[in-house]
Design a protein around this motif. Sequence first.
Motif, PDB file in Angstrom:
ATOM      1  N   GLN A  59       0.752  -1.394   0.126  1.00 33.51           N
ATOM      2  CA  GLN A  59      -0.157  -0.041   0.136  1.00 33.51           C
ATOM      3  C   GLN A  59       0.847   1.143   0.048  1.00 33.51           C
ATOM      4  O   GLN A  59       0.570   2.209  -0.739  1.00 33.51           O
ATOM      5  CB  GLN A  59      -1.153  -0.097   1.147  1.00 33.51           C
ATOM      6  CG  GLN A  59      -2.030  -1.080   1.141  1.00 33.51           C
ATOM      7  CD  GLN A  59      -2.853  -1.119   2.454  1.00 33.51           C
ATOM      8  OE1 GLN A  59      -2.574  -0.424   3.424  1.00 33.51           O
ATOM      9  NE2 GLN A  59      -3.646  -2.108   2.450  1.00 33.51           N
ATOM     10  N   ASP A  60       1.995   1.115   0.751  1.00 31.86           N
ATOM     11  CA  ASP A  60       2.827   2.406   0.971  1.00 31.86           C
ATOM     12  C   ASP A  60       3.440   2.632  -0.512  1.00 31.86           C
ATOM     13  O   ASP A  60       3.530   3.755  -1.069  1.00 31.86           O
ATOM     14  CB  ASP A  60       4.024   2.216   1.843  1.00 31.86           C
ATOM     15  CG  ASP A  60       3.557   2.246   3.305  1.00 31.86           C
ATOM     16  OD1 ASP A  60       2.194   3.041   3.336  1.00 31.86           O
ATOM     17  OD2 ASP A  60       4.015   1.737   4.008  1.00 31.86           O
ATOM     18  N   ASN A  61       3.811   1.548  -1.100  1.00 36.12           N
ATOM     19  CA  ASN A  61       4.447   1.687  -2.396  1.00 36.12           C
ATOM     20  C   ASN A  61       3.384   2.154  -3.434  1.00 36.12           C
ATOM     21  O   ASN A  61       3.826   3.024  -4.307  1.00 36.12           O
ATOM     22  CB  ASN A  61       5.146   0.467  -2.872  1.00 36.12           C
ATOM     23  CG  ASN A  61       6.394  -0.229  -2.345  1.00 36.12           C
ATOM     24  OD1 ASN A  61       6.933   0.693  -1.418  1.00 36.12           O
ATOM     25  ND2 ASN A  61       6.315  -1.489  -2.055  1.00 36.12           N
ATOM     26  N   MET A  62       2.295   1.663  -3.553  1.00 36.34           N
ATOM     27  CA  MET A  62       1.330   2.189  -4.290  1.00 36.34           C
ATOM     28  C   MET A  62       1.184   3.640  -4.063  1.00 36.34           C
ATOM     29  O   MET A  62       0.882   4.443  -4.968  1.00 36.34           O
ATOM     30  CB  MET A  62      -0.053   1.374  -4.180  1.00 36.34           C
ATOM     31  CG  MET A  62      -1.156   1.977  -5.065  1.00 36.34           C
ATOM     32  SD  MET A  62      -0.361   1.719  -6.884  1.00 36.34           S
ATOM     33  CE  MET A  62      -0.654  -0.190  -6.892  1.00 36.34           C
ATOM     34  N   VAL A  79       3.576  10.045  -9.552  1.00 34.84           N
ATOM     35  CA  VAL A  79       2.776  10.432 -10.910  1.00 34.84           C
ATOM     36  C   VAL A  79       2.280  11.751 -10.674  1.00 34.84           C
ATOM     37  O   VAL A  79       2.078  12.431 -11.821  1.00 34.84           O
ATOM     38  CB  VAL A  79       1.832   9.191 -11.249  1.00 34.84           C
ATOM     39  CG1 VAL A  79       1.063   9.403 -12.281  1.00 34.84           C
ATOM     40  CG2 VAL A  79       2.547   7.951 -11.395  1.00 34.84           C
ATOM     41  N   GLU A  80       1.514  12.047  -9.589  1.00 27.99           N
ATOM     42  CA  GLU A  80       0.983  13.255  -9.172  1.00 27.99           C
ATOM     43  C   GLU A  80       2.028  14.397  -9.524  1.00 27.99           C
ATOM     44  O   GLU A  80       1.775  15.409 -10.100  1.00 27.99           O
ATOM     45  CB  GLU A  80       0.202  13.339  -8.076  1.00 27.99           C
ATOM     46  CG  GLU A  80      -0.593  14.537  -7.961  1.00 27.99           C
ATOM     47  CD  GLU A  80      -1.643  15.013  -8.800  1.00 27.99           C
ATOM     48  OE1 GLU A  80      -1.881  16.044  -8.865  1.00 27.99           O
ATOM     49  OE2 GLU A  80      -2.035  14.094  -9.468  1.00 27.99           O
ATOM     50  N   ALA A  81       3.261  14.057  -8.869  1.00 22.67           N
ATOM     51  CA  ALA A  81       4.126  15.301  -8.735  1.00 22.67           C
ATOM     52  C   ALA A  81       4.821  15.465 -10.262  1.00 22.67           C
ATOM     53  O   ALA A  81       4.967  16.503 -10.792  1.00 22.67           O
ATOM     54  CB  ALA A  81       5.340  14.927  -8.097  1.00 22.67           C
ATOM     55  N   GLU A  82       4.817  14.236 -11.036  1.00 18.66           N
ATOM     56  CA  GLU A  82       5.233  14.308 -12.252  1.00 18.66           C
ATOM     57  C   GLU A  82       4.314  15.223 -13.461  1.00 18.66           C
ATOM     58  O   GLU A  82       4.789  15.815 -14.313  1.00 18.66           O
ATOM     59  CB  GLU A  82       5.505  13.182 -13.050  1.00 18.66           C
ATOM     60  CG  GLU A  82       6.865  12.226 -12.451  1.00 18.66           C
ATOM     61  CD  GLU A  82       7.200  10.969 -13.049  1.00 18.66           C
ATOM     62  OE1 GLU A  82       6.224  10.726 -13.771  1.00 18.66           O
ATOM     63  OE2 GLU A  82       8.098  10.432 -12.390  1.00 18.66           O
TER      64      GLU A  82
END
Length: 540
Positions: free
Chosen positions: A232-235, A242-245
Amino acid sequence: MDRNPLRLFLFELSGKHLSDNNECNITHISNALLIAWQIHKRRPYLFNRLFDRSISKNDLIGSNIKQYINTTRRYTYSIFPHQPSVNTRHIPYRIVGINKQGVSIKEFVTLPSLSSPDTQTFFDRYAALVPSQYHDDFATLVLCLRVAFWKHGGSGGPTCLLSNGVEGVTKFSKRHNDKKRNRPTNTRFPPGELERLRLAAQKLQTDAEERQNQEWARSEAFKKEQQEKRQQDNMRILQERVEAERVEAERVEAERVEAKRRPYCRRSDADFTTYNFAQSFHEGDPIEVLAKALRRAGCQSVMTIANARMPIIKVTAQGVQCDMSMYRPMGVSNSKFIGAYRRISKAPHALHIAWGPEILSGSAGYLSSALALMLIVFLQDVTSPPILPRLQQQDRSRMEARNIDGYDCSFDHDRTHYRAFGNANTKQAAQLLMDFCQFYGYTFDYATQEVNSCLGVIKARSFDPPPRSEWDQRPKDWSLCVLDPFITGRNVAGNCRENNVAEIQKCFRDAFNAFGAGDVRTAFKVKKPSKKIIYSQLLR
């Protein structure tokens, strides 16, 4: 490891290394159990069966060992004749010399020496109640502790080779106790007592195995829970990345759109020169009089540099940093000269590299305006076919005659003469940028070649540096030669020092290598934070 090793060690320690009142320090018992645990972990080949997986090293240290000892009182039978318990005593002490007093706490277990009947009862119960698969392990373990830790013979007795070829104490071995257990009668136990103890031992063994299985199940459940939590942490981290990119891509796109609308670097400053004043300066230094006028007009951060070779005023107006000089029409001509080239080329609309202010600063020994001339000559002489024309080498009928301070500042101002110039070169702006970095990083010879912006060529040096006085702080030699387009023999990179030139060349190389590796974001970042290069615009 169940409680049987504890009872076995208590039996071995009874009457050994004790005080007058038969007190055995709890630390001594804890160390014996720890060594037994470590021997089993480090030398598993000495043993036939593993110890209880539920016992860890922490169970045998500090307050846990006290709980480990006291819980033996809960069982319905006992191999050791006495019920062990942890007791405490406060012992006052006094340190001689510093007059310090205090009280220490001693934790101990009372272990009186066993009588012969008690000893015989212990061995009979050991043979009858301890599962036979543990006997050889205990025989090996006791011998190891006697030799390596206790340094005494314990309860004594001869040694023998066990079934696994390892030496152990005979009276604790499986073969010895199997013979004892197979006797037809045993008069030391009341009728039915031996069977009751055997059933109790069997129940305790079953309970221990059940506890071990439960502990293993809890451990597996905990591992599974931790694994799911890590997933869950990795996800979550992946989603955040992805949001930061996405946000970074939107920011870059917004900057690109803004750069199209306003094609200049946000960190650039503005250069001004003033002349043709309405009245002459009769009193005071003209640069100081102009600075006072700017302050009265509401300009911020007005600072004069009057002792420089070219006195200037640094001022901030409407949030833009400005450098203002007096009576310098040559600077205006230089700006028009560079602007003319920017208006001509249509293939790459803008190929602009903006450096940080530390790198651009001529006073700090860096490139200053030489970078723009290096780019112009590259597009004139290195690219094939050329992208920019040589405006100062055109027919005299095309050029606008202009003379400033005795220097010929004529060049062709009419961009309509060059509308189709450079169309034969089909390279994209990104490829041109890579070629630019490769040329000035690996091909250009900084020691012997010059960038001649008047002729629009890269050629062998045609001018030597002028002599400098011993008080002149400028470099005596030219590490980089970029000639002024109008002033003959003037090197606009003359203040660029040798170590700075080496750093600049390395920046070009690093940028080319980064582009080749596809790492655009770090293509223009220097190792030294104070001298970083910024990739500002690359537009078509």
